[in-house]
Enzyme design. Structure first.
Site, PDB file in Angstrom:
ATOM      1  CG  ASP A   1       0.400  -2.057   6.146  1.00 33.25           C
ATOM      2  OD1 ASP A   1      -0.374  -2.146   6.935  1.00 33.25           O
ATOM      3  OD2 ASP A   1       0.128  -1.569   4.898  1.00 33.25           O
TER       4      ASP A   1
ATOM      5  CE  LYS B   1      -7.283   0.086   6.048  1.00 32.06           C
ATOM      6  NZ  LYS B   1      -7.937   0.438   4.530  1.00 32.06           N
TER       7      LYS B   1
ATOM      8  CB  CYS C   1      -3.728   3.276  -1.581  1.00 26.40           C
ATOM      9  SG  CYS C   1      -4.985   4.690  -1.256  1.00 26.40           S
TER      10      CYS C   1
ATOM     11  CD  GLN D   1      -6.974  -4.609   4.298  1.00 23.21           C
ATOM     12  OE1 GLN D   1      -7.891  -5.273   4.564  1.00 23.21           O
ATOM     13  NE2 GLN D   1      -7.197  -3.507   3.729  1.00 23.21           N
TER      14      GLN D   1
ATOM     15  CG  HIS E   1      -2.012   1.002   1.313  1.00 17.41           C
ATOM     16  ND1 HIS E   1      -1.798   2.213   1.712  1.00 17.41           N
ATOM     17  CD2 HIS E   1      -3.230   0.818   1.235  1.00 17.41           C
ATOM     18  CE1 HIS E   1      -2.809   3.010   1.644  1.00 17.41           C
ATOM     19  NE2 HIS E   1      -3.874   2.007   1.462  1.00 17.41           N
TER      20      HIS E   1
HETATM   21  C1  PLP Z   1      -2.500  -2.822   3.487  1.00 19.00           C
HETATM   22  C2  PLP Z   1      -3.071  -1.219   3.950  1.00 19.00           C
HETATM   23  N1  PLP Z   1      -1.771  -0.734   4.520  1.00 19.00           N
HETATM   24  C3  PLP Z   1      -2.273   0.708   4.991  1.00 19.00           C
HETATM   25  C4  PLP Z   1      -3.331   1.278   4.842  1.00 19.00           C
HETATM   26  C5  PLP Z   1      -3.357   2.650   5.444  1.00 19.00           C
HETATM   27  O1  PLP Z   1      -4.508   2.819   6.461  1.00 19.00           O
HETATM   28  P1  PLP Z   1      -4.833   3.961   6.891  1.00 19.00           P
HETATM   29  O2  PLP Z   1      -5.519   4.729   5.751  1.00 19.00           O
HETATM   30  O3  PLP Z   1      -5.992   3.738   7.719  1.00 19.00           O
HETATM   31  O4  PLP Z   1      -3.891   5.016   7.376  1.00 19.00           O
HETATM   32  C6  PLP Z   1      -4.436   0.394   4.420  1.00 19.00           C
HETATM   33  C7  PLP Z   1      -5.762   1.084   4.220  1.00 19.00           C
HETATM   34  O5  PLP Z   1      -5.968   2.205   3.699  1.00 19.00           O
HETATM   35  C8  PLP Z   1      -4.227  -0.828   3.897  1.00 19.00           C
HETATM   36  O6  PLP Z   1      -4.977  -1.730   3.305  1.00 19.00           O
END
Ligand code: PLP
Ligand code: PLP
Lengths: 418, 157, 418, 157
Positions: free
Chosen positions: C210, C236, C376, C213, C134
């Site tokens: 990360d 999430k 993203c 998910q 991401h």
């Molecule tokens: C795999 C992953 N990493 C990072 C993020 C970033 O999370 P956030 O937007 O809540 O900071 C997301 C979700 O958007 C994600 O699905």
């Protein structure tokens, strides 16, 4: 006679009791305000009906969430006299101030291309802050100075607890940034912004205003004030925790390099490099505090419905009563201007021989909630020769009964520790 | 209020027994209570397994100052193990949300039992324990310095 | 037969209708989850009874707020298999990842003293990410590389959409950090963490996971996984927007220089310099998203009551049904593993000749909410030779009826654009 | 759905009139729709006050591609002022939340009136306007380049 407001009924928390049934007297609004039912309802309604990812989905709920989020931006912008694109969401005022200081840092490290060159700092440059600042508008600048080699200087404080406008010569041709508070969360003093901005402009320095206390308690028009950047927090102005905002003049936000990076602030991402969106999105990385922006929207709607002039007059009246009450208590020393002119109803004081913790404890025992400590502003306490203080601060919901209870409680404190 | 501010606390907050400085301590620790910026420094020197000398300085509320003053009176000159055990028991009391400990422990605490009520006010827990945190660190340092045997106990703050 | 869950009734938003009365089929949980009434109630109760400044006041409500805030930390720590002091609150996972990358930056700029020297990066050093990331776990590392002169390298992705564990030789003696995802928000692939951590440890590199998910959809024990840092987001995992967390091994958080600076993370502040508190406070500048941490507490309580194993089994079943349904629709190409083993119910696909926006629109018209775009994660889309995709993702509340509606809707899409 | 995806839109999304590249454009603009990563480039060359040539390239949804294709057909070779006025009217239509404009304006829009329904879907507004944003920027650049008089109108996106 001031048109006194009677709004405590809108704020569910204010009807609770503490310490075995004592009615709550909440005089800690300077730390965080209570929230009217309207704000809580708005947030809940969003969560129950419109919660979805913003700026991303093609589905109806995502459209609604996006509209709610952006219309909150537009309401908050209007509330502080800014344009839509000049408001960046942050989690609090602290993040907003860090966003600016890190923008300068990133520019100094060569990020942001030619546009950002205007924000570069190097040894020989100076950053001016003030002795009145909350740590949130001091430590980020210390860090920036340490990282860039720029020198930190500061405007001193008068014995009354105001910025010493006679000492603006601290701002010189070497000054690149002037960061100062619009209203002190200790002395309550409201800064006369114009001379500072004028002096900063005359030397080509950027101005950064900490509007945390002011935006919550008096009408603020950022365009009128003419500052370059400003920061404020939702939780201080009847809104939710977890949301704040940075104001930046459009032209400057266009040029400032991003701070937090990640999703939703990028255009094209390859493994090697990334291009960024225009502001405000460039500064809003990741999933935003959407429900909280909706709550903040409801908060500024509430404040606007009351009217910031009326709110200020009401609080001014409470401030006067607090000052009068304090003056009656023997030995107590006020840290801040003695008159309510150009001052918020934020009243910090020292009870000689009694530590603020102990003052607060005896008040708490009577159901009176005040703040004790250094209020995240150690330098101004040092300026007054004390380590900490007790602070009573009023809000739109504060009543004369609250003030009376406080003054009575303070007499009790003095008696208890006599 | 009277339950929190027992007379012995009010008295000790003024008496401030043991306030001062040592010439060449074996261990010292500076602690800050970030809530209010209160500070204290505790210095110790050892003689074998004995806490030969303790001195403290600091600014703070009646609870924190009385706690330091009483600490001095109760541990200065005592065997290390006894000082450390007292610290643990005091910590236990303060974390006990206003309730007394077993009668044996209360007895061990002597005048420190006046702090029982502090445990009801979670914001004051740090005030009561600030000096004892400093003592623990200072002793650990001093043991290290002098090679005094025995491990300083590792427990919650 | 899996023990299917039936929890949609707990989620107020799921009972609404869209597009003129169509029942909502919410398959966009990968972007953001809906929140059960329990979470909304907890947040509201906090705001109505316990809202106050945390770690600061001597009054009862401030004490209660502090306890609520810290007990949320302890619940979230337990939920992900971490210790209390290893959890730092952030506004989202993106901020958490930035906190780490900026910790390295600050160390590289000489901040944090001798303790922080272990985090210094310089030309010659390498940062390893993956093609699956991401943007939140890619762009911050690009920035860090650009600012320190370190080189960015990456682990490629297999044709199935998994990290290519045959290519771990990208991690070498020069590698200082390995940042990788626990589960892809595009391909749904769950990473086998052990070999990556092992390789990273063998070369003395720090690992950053990360877990955005994964933490929401499967049991996660960070101590077991053995990573150094990890990030996840409340929104999430049935929690509120505006709150997330960083996990860091205690010893590392002790040494990492602060990121955001301001109030509540300092010890002694003079105009000249500042000393900082120990973690986690060192990383929590300014007023925190207190009400949201309370909501997140309720969310992990809810998830624990369901049981993450049961949740995972339920979602796995939904994932299987989605995969089977997709396979029936002619021409549709799956981006990700075809079996539900080691995979989340996050199903991205391409309908050749039909742009994802148009796919999403026709589904939306039937009340089906999916995500369209690059989610993203542009690089992994590029890896699959597409620009964007459509993604259906399940949650604890997803039902077989939701899946059936989706599959029917997808047939409709193909017919419409045939 | 049929209201959104009018036949003329579906047709143009496949026809892609005007797709290509100019040899030496006077102005060009690259635009990205960050929601989905869709991109387009519009190139223009002028002859006096006339938009002599337009070419575009891009990847995107049916709405964005059809909008570009129709844009080409309606502005290529036309007077600058007319092209710009058409752009403003189209913007107005798309921001009108699914409602038609005045009959005169709808007439001016010709086939572009098929986009009326797009305005009901706020997430698609950018799709429809992406090419027109690029056109506006490309024209501004070209005017600057060639010194063609007249200000490009400054209005909302
Ligand atoms: C795999 C992953 N990493 C990072 C993020 C970033 O999370 P956030 O937007 O809540 O900071 C997301 C979700 O958007 C994600 O699905
Ligand atoms: C004057 C002033 N500036 C800055 C801040 C920081 O605001 P926040 O904690 O919401 O980031 C505060 C409040 O704590 C304040 O009173």
């Amino acid at each position: 006679m001031t048109d006194l407001l009677d709004l405590a009924g809108d704020f569910p928390l204010l009807s609770r009791t503490v310490r075995e049934g004592k009615p709550l007297v909440y005089l800690d609004t300077g730390a965080t305000s209570q929230k009217p039912g309207q704000v809580l309802d708005a947030e809940r309604a969003f969560n129950e009906r419109h919660n979805a990812a913003v700026h991303r989905g093609a589905h109806q709920i995502a459209e609604e969430a996006t509209e709610a989020f952006e219309s909150a931006r537009s309401a908050v912008a209007a509330f502080v006299g800014a344009d839509f694109g000049e408001i960046v969401w942050t989690k609090n005022a602290t993040e907003a101030l860090n966003l600016v200081s890190h923008g300068f840092l990133n520019a100094s490290l060569g990020r942001g291309g030619a546009d950002a060159a205007r924000f570069k700092l190097a040894p020989g440059d100076e950053i001016v802050v003030t002795e009145l600042e909350h740590h949130a508008n001091l430590v980020p600048w210390q860090e920036l100075a340490a990282k860039t080699g720029a020198k930190l200087r500061w405007i001193p404080v008068t014995p009354e607890g105001r910025l010493d406008l006679e000492q603006l010569s601290v701002i010189t041709d070497r000054t690149r940034v002037v960061a100062f508070t619009h209203a002190s969360n200790v002395t309550g003093a409201v800064t006369e912004v114009a001379p500072v901005v004028e002096r900063a402009k005359s030397v080509g320095a950027y101005t950064v205003l900490d509007a945390c206390q002011s935006a919550a308690h008096m009408p603020v028009d950022l365009h009128d004030l003419g500052v370059d950047f400003a920061a404020f927090s939702g939780h201080k102005m009847l809104g939710p925790t977890g949301v704040g905002a940075l104001y930046g003049r459009e032209e400057l936000l266009q040029a400032l390099p991003p701070f937090l990076t990640g999703g939703s602030m990028v255009e094209v991402v390859t493994m090697e490099e990334t291009t960024f969106m225009p502001p405000p999105q460039r500064f809003e990385a990741g999933t935003q505090m959407v429900a909280q922006t909706v709550g903040m929207h409801a908060a500024v709607d509430y404040l606007s419905a009351v009217g910031m002039e009326r709110l200020a007059a009401h609080e001014d009246h409470m401030g006067q009563l607090l000052l009068e009450g304090l003056a009656e208590v023997p030995g107590v020393r006020l840290l801040g201007p003695t008159s309510s002119a150009q001052r918020l109803a934020v009243i910090a004081f020292d009870v000689p021989g009694v530590h603020p913790h102990d003052v607060g404890q005896v008040l708490d025992d009577q159901g009176i909630a005040v703040r004790v400590g250094h209020h995240c502003a150690q330098p101004v306490h040092r300026r007054f020769g004390v380590h900490a203080s007790t602070r009573a601060s009023a809000g739109v919901y504060t009543t004369t009964a609250d003030v009376e209870a406080f003054v009575k409680g303070l007499h009790q404190v003095v008696k208890f520790f006599a | 209020m009277e339950q929190l501010y027992q007379q012995v606390i009010l008295d000790h907050s003024k008496a401030r027994s043991g306030e001062g400085e040592l010439d060449s301590p074996h261990g010292a620790s500076f602690q800050v209570n970030p809530t209010c910026g209160d500070e204290c420094t505790v210095q110790v020197s050892l003689e074998g397994q004995r806490l030969a000398q303790l001195a403290w300085s600091g600014k703070g509320c009646s609870i924190s100052q009385a706690s330091l003053s009483l600490m001095y009176e109760m541990v200065d000159g005592e065997p290390l193990e006894q000082a450390e055990q007292l610290g643990e028991t005091f910590r236990e009391l303060i974390h006990n949300r206003g309730h007394e400990l077993t009668p044996e422990k209360m007895e061990l605490l002597e005048d420190l039992s006046a702090f029982t009520g502090v445990g009801r006010y979670s914001a004051r827990v740090k005030c009561a324990l600030l000096g004892w945190m400093a003592l623990r660190e200072a002793l650990a340092q001093a043991r290290h310095h002098t090679g005094a045997s025995g491990q300083p106990p590792q427990t919650q703050a």
